[in-house]
Write a protein that holds these residues in place. Sequence first.
Motif, PDB file in Angstrom:
ATOM      1  N   ASP A 104       0.257  12.830  -1.184  1.00  0.00           N
ATOM      2  CA  ASP A 104       0.084  13.905  -2.199  1.00  0.00           C
ATOM      3  C   ASP A 104       1.263  13.861  -3.126  1.00  0.00           C
ATOM      4  N   HIS A 105       2.354  12.855  -3.257  1.00  0.00           N
ATOM      5  CA  HIS A 105       3.251  12.677  -4.008  1.00  0.00           C
ATOM      6  C   HIS A 105       3.202  11.755  -5.043  1.00  0.00           C
ATOM      7  N   LEU A 106       2.001  11.201  -5.085  1.00  0.00           N
ATOM      8  CA  LEU A 106       1.652   9.956  -5.978  1.00  0.00           C
ATOM      9  C   LEU A 106       1.681  10.363  -7.776  1.00  0.00           C
ATOM     10  N   PHE A 107       1.032  11.370  -7.763  1.00  0.00           N
ATOM     11  CA  PHE A 107       0.955  11.554  -9.473  1.00  0.00           C
ATOM     12  C   PHE A 107       1.953  12.751  -9.639  1.00  0.00           C
ATOM     13  N   LYS A 108       3.093  13.005  -9.011  1.00  0.00           N
ATOM     14  CA  LYS A 108       4.088  13.934  -9.494  1.00  0.00           C
ATOM     15  C   LYS A 108       5.305  13.330 -10.250  1.00  0.00           C
ATOM     16  N   LYS A 109       5.762  13.860 -11.200  1.00  0.00           N
ATOM     17  CA  LYS A 109       7.008  13.407 -11.848  1.00  0.00           C
ATOM     18  C   LYS A 109       8.177  13.118 -11.222  1.00  0.00           C
ATOM     19  N   PHE A 110       8.660  11.990 -11.413  1.00  0.00           N
ATOM     20  CA  PHE A 110      10.059  11.710 -10.826  1.00  0.00           C
ATOM     21  C   PHE A 110       9.914  11.314  -9.247  1.00  0.00           C
ATOM     22  N   SER A 111       8.651  11.368  -8.615  1.00  0.00           N
ATOM     23  CA  SER A 111       8.457  11.028  -7.183  1.00  0.00           C
ATOM     24  C   SER A 111       8.733   9.496  -6.802  1.00  0.00           C
ATOM     25  N   LYS A 112       9.628   9.416  -6.010  1.00  0.00           N
ATOM     26  CA  LYS A 112       9.811   7.742  -5.613  1.00  0.00           C
ATOM     27  C   LYS A 112       9.506   7.734  -4.246  1.00  0.00           C
ATOM     28  N   LEU A 129       8.073   7.568 -12.680  1.00  0.00           N
ATOM     29  CA  LEU A 129       7.198   8.178 -13.814  1.00  0.00           C
ATOM     30  C   LEU A 129       5.969   7.735 -14.004  1.00  0.00           C
ATOM     31  N   GLY A 130       5.520   6.532 -13.767  1.00  0.00           N
ATOM     32  CA  GLY A 130       4.425   5.745 -14.110  1.00  0.00           C
ATOM     33  C   GLY A 130       3.399   6.446 -13.812  1.00  0.00           C
ATOM     34  N   LEU A 131       2.976   6.901 -12.559  1.00  0.00           N
ATOM     35  CA  LEU A 131       1.604   7.400 -12.138  1.00  0.00           C
ATOM     36  C   LEU A 131       1.390   8.842 -12.709  1.00  0.00           C
ATOM     37  N   GLY A 179       0.732  -1.309  -0.118  1.00  0.00           N
ATOM     38  CA  GLY A 179       0.106  -0.100  -0.269  1.00  0.00           C
ATOM     39  C   GLY A 179       0.767   1.376  -0.193  1.00  0.00           C
ATOM     40  N   ILE A 180       0.252   2.290   0.214  1.00  0.00           N
ATOM     41  CA  ILE A 180       0.669   3.629   0.383  1.00  0.00           C
ATOM     42  C   ILE A 180       0.573   4.423   1.745  1.00  0.00           C
ATOM     43  N   HIS A 181       1.744   4.792   1.946  1.00  0.00           N
ATOM     44  CA  HIS A 181       1.911   5.433   3.144  1.00  0.00           C
ATOM     45  C   HIS A 181       1.322   6.927   2.973  1.00  0.00           C
ATOM     46  N   PRO A 182       0.333   7.056   4.049  1.00  0.00           N
ATOM     47  CA  PRO A 182      -0.771   8.272   4.147  1.00  0.00           C
ATOM     48  C   PRO A 182       0.204   9.644   3.673  1.00  0.00           C
ATOM     49  N   THR A 186      -5.949  13.584 -20.697  1.00  0.00           N
ATOM     50  CA  THR A 186      -5.740  13.739 -21.990  1.00  0.00           C
ATOM     51  C   THR A 186      -7.200  13.106 -22.620  1.00  0.00           C
ATOM     52  N   ASN A 187      -7.552  12.215 -22.083  1.00  0.00           N
ATOM     53  CA  ASN A 187      -8.911  11.361 -22.382  1.00  0.00           C
ATOM     54  C   ASN A 187     -10.095  12.028 -21.861  1.00  0.00           C
ATOM     55  N   ASN A 188     -10.100  12.900 -20.978  1.00  0.00           N
ATOM     56  CA  ASN A 188     -11.090  13.680 -20.447  1.00  0.00           C
ATOM     57  C   ASN A 188     -11.616  12.771 -19.147  1.00  0.00           C
ATOM     58  N   GLY A 189     -10.883  12.165 -18.532  1.00  0.00           N
ATOM     59  CA  GLY A 189     -11.066  11.410 -17.249  1.00  0.00           C
ATOM     60  C   GLY A 189     -10.365  11.897 -16.167  1.00  0.00           C
ATOM     61  N   THR A 190     -10.697  11.109 -15.101  1.00  0.00           N
ATOM     62  CA  THR A 190      -9.808  11.446 -13.664  1.00  0.00           C
ATOM     63  C   THR A 190      -9.353  10.052 -13.256  1.00  0.00           C
ATOM     64  N   VAL A 191      -8.223  10.313 -12.357  1.00  0.00           N
ATOM     65  CA  VAL A 191      -7.533   9.293 -11.805  1.00  0.00           C
ATOM     66  C   VAL A 191      -7.499   9.556 -10.311  1.00  0.00           C
ATOM     67  N   ARG A 192      -7.579   8.561  -9.312  1.00  0.00           N
ATOM     68  CA  ARG A 192      -7.494   9.041  -7.883  1.00  0.00           C
ATOM     69  C   ARG A 192      -6.876   7.576  -7.080  1.00  0.00           C
ATOM     70  N   TYR A 193      -6.237   8.039  -5.986  1.00  0.00           N
ATOM     71  CA  TYR A 193      -5.950   6.800  -5.112  1.00  0.00           C
ATOM     72  C   TYR A 193      -7.091   6.627  -4.278  1.00  0.00           C
TER      73      TYR A 193
END
Length: 444
Positions: A385-393, A407-409, A378-381, A418-425
């Motif tokens: 906030d850093h999940l979808f930022k570039k180059f954040s490990k 880079l993935g997220l 899982g992800i530490h709480p 780009t496809n007019n959608g949203t993504v979230r954790y």
Amino acid sequence: MVLNGLIDFFIHPDRFKSDDELRKARLLVRGSLLTSLFSNSYLWLSFYFSFQMGIYMMLMNVVGFLLLPFLVKTKIPIIGIGNIYVLIGAIAVTTLAYYSGGTESALYPWIVSIPVLALLIVNRTSAVFWGAISFTTMVFIGFLAIKEYPFPEAYDKSLRSEWFTAIVPGLLLIILFIAMVFEFTQQKALQRVANQNAELLQQQAVISEQKEELKSLIEEKDYIIRILSHDLRGPLGNIKGLIRMMDMETDAERKDECKELILQTSLNAENLVNRVLEMDRSEQESDKVDFKKIDLLPLLDELINKMQGLASKKSIKINLLCYTDKTTVVVDKTYVNLIFENLLSNAIKFSQPQKNVTVTLNSKNDYIQISVADQGPGIHPEEEDHLFKKFSKLSTRPTAGESSTGLGLSLVKRYVETNNGTVRYDREASTKGATFVVELPLSN
């Protein structure tokens, strides 16, 4: 504007090449014309006071100062012309002081104006030179007065009071006029310098802005390279996994399926490269998007089959669950493949061996929800906030030593938007691992 045009008429074209030379030339022309005008008024006063020498000297001044600007139209140095200006004034003042009583003359104090005019019109060096001459002249006239030399008083002495009243204030006026011309010219020069400084600051701002744009472009180029290096790993990894599966398979039909999957994966990788190059050419994040109606269920099923080779290395099973009959979306197929390829790759990468990865489809209003859930740490709480930022490990590391670029997220977010959608954790659903939810618009 008319006066400025008249002033510039008397200035040689070469003088316009230097701001300092042009300023001095304009000052000299203005000073000459004003002094000629001022001398004209004293010409008529000389007639009034029956001062014959005054008529001659003022006539010389009027004509001399009117002709002087024509010298500015030549290539004669401005310093030389300026000293001629001072010389004409010095001759007139000294001569008139002598012929109107010496030290007793109302014109005697006017000798002070000679070095002042030299300072205002020419330069400091000329002012020192003419100051020395003026000082010597005043001392000499004073010495003659002490020796009781009989200076001529060649004007109507019955008008002596009127003479002093008309002449002495003139000293103030002429110096004031020339000083005002000097101040005006200096002000114009300072304004010009201020305007040039403002232009320089504006140019610096433009250069700074262009520097930032260039920096942004360089970062974008770097980002594009990283996109390619990151997203090509998935298809190449799938190809390697499928080749291993072919080596293990004995069934000819199953081998043909693997060949077909390898071909399709290669085409997807080529499509990715072309699309990223298009993005680079347009210098926009998502300029050319090929929106089409696509049934998401078979697309995900096909993708899971491709990813199964990678998952089987860790004995991970990928499950696909669908709780809706609305699975047709309007998207760009290439980007959607990349979205779920990245999410599935991450889910496999961060899951322990012999775990499950579950892909679930649900519809909600005009959107379809696709969740990808793993059974990893899982992800530490504090890192959400850093999940979808570039180059954040993040602190969570892949379970089998796989590489991670961070880079993935960020790419998933970019492609989803780009496809007019949203993504979230989905923190609430991520009790036994990490769950990411993608929402894409359903087709009407």
